[in-house]
Design an enzyme around this catalytic site. Structure first.
Site, PDB file in Angstrom:
ATOM      1  N   SER A 282       0.795  -1.236   0.000  1.00 31.51           N
ATOM      2  CA  SER A 282       0.000   0.000   0.000  1.00 31.51           C
ATOM      3  C   SER A 282       0.823   1.279   0.000  1.00 31.51           C
ATOM      4  CB  SER A 282      -0.972   0.008   1.169  1.00 31.51           C
ATOM      5  OG  SER A 282      -2.087  -0.801   0.867  1.00 31.51           O
TER       6      SER A 282
ATOM      7  N   LYS B  59       0.092   3.719  -2.725  1.00 29.07           N
ATOM      8  CA  LYS B  59      -0.950   4.746  -2.625  1.00 29.07           C
ATOM      9  C   LYS B  59      -0.381   6.124  -2.286  1.00 29.07           C
ATOM     10  CE  LYS B  59      -4.682   1.616  -1.370  1.00 29.07           C
ATOM     11  NZ  LYS B  59      -3.967   0.406  -0.938  1.00 29.07           N
TER      12      LYS B  59
ATOM     13  N   SER C 156      -6.825   2.929   3.269  1.00 31.70           N
ATOM     14  CA  SER C 156      -6.164   2.074   2.288  1.00 31.70           C
ATOM     15  C   SER C 156      -7.127   1.587   1.207  1.00 31.70           C
ATOM     16  CB  SER C 156      -5.485   0.881   2.974  1.00 31.70           C
ATOM     17  OG  SER C 156      -4.566   0.278   2.101  1.00 31.70           O
TER      18      SER C 156
END
Length: 169
Positions: free
Chosen positions: A47, A50, A105
């Protein structure tokens, strides 16, 4: 030993624990590398992808834009991935979608944002890779906008510091 590209870390590179594969401790104000372990070893970013997606969306988008969730964006994210359960046609401010990506997330938000900013996720990923190269990342390759696992999606501890350093600016 100033800067992210320092030849050696101030406190060395001897592992202090057995469960760390890579580490990069950087003091941003003085631009001093304090400690490293395998700083250029390729690893899967998960993640952390991101962060780059949000950074790029902030630079290219308008935070007040109303973004519409498309079927193509939503269907590109596996049903069991972390999401905020966006529905086709649902509308949200770009800023709120970015918050959902960082705080929650949200993979569906990442796909929707990428399509909104550049028309499709492939173009957005290409821009992410261009931007990473522009800020000096040499061991990073993005394949998607959310960080769901892909064997070819990699980064390094040193490159993560470059991305975070830019994000903090």
């Amino acid at each position: 030993c100033h800067g992210i590209d320092a030849n050696s870390a101030l406190l060395g590179d001897e592992k202090v624990t057995d469960n760390v594969r890579a580490a990069f401790l950087y003091e941003a104000n003085s631009q001093t590398v304090m400690y490293t372990v395998n700083p250029d070893q390729e690893m899967f970013p998960a993640s952390l992808v991101k962060i780059m997606s949000v950074l790029l969306a902030i630079e290219l988008g308008n935070l007040d834009d109303i973004v519409v969730a498309s079927d193509s964006a939503l269907s590109s994210v596996p049903y069991d991935a972390v999401s905020i359960k966006l529905q086709v046609g649902e509308q949200m401010k770009l800023l709120d979608l970015l918050y959902s990506m960082i705080v929650g997330s949200a993979n569906d938000s990442a796909a929707v944002v990428a399509e909104h900013i550049l028309g499709n996720q492939d173009e957005f990923v290409a821009k992410m890779n261009d931007y990473a190269a522009e800020i000096g990342c040499t061991g990073t390759n993005f394949v998607n906008v959310h960080g769901l696992h892909h064997e070819e999606q990699v980064t390094t501890a040193r490159d993560v510091v470059r991305i975070l350093d830019r994000a903090m600016q």
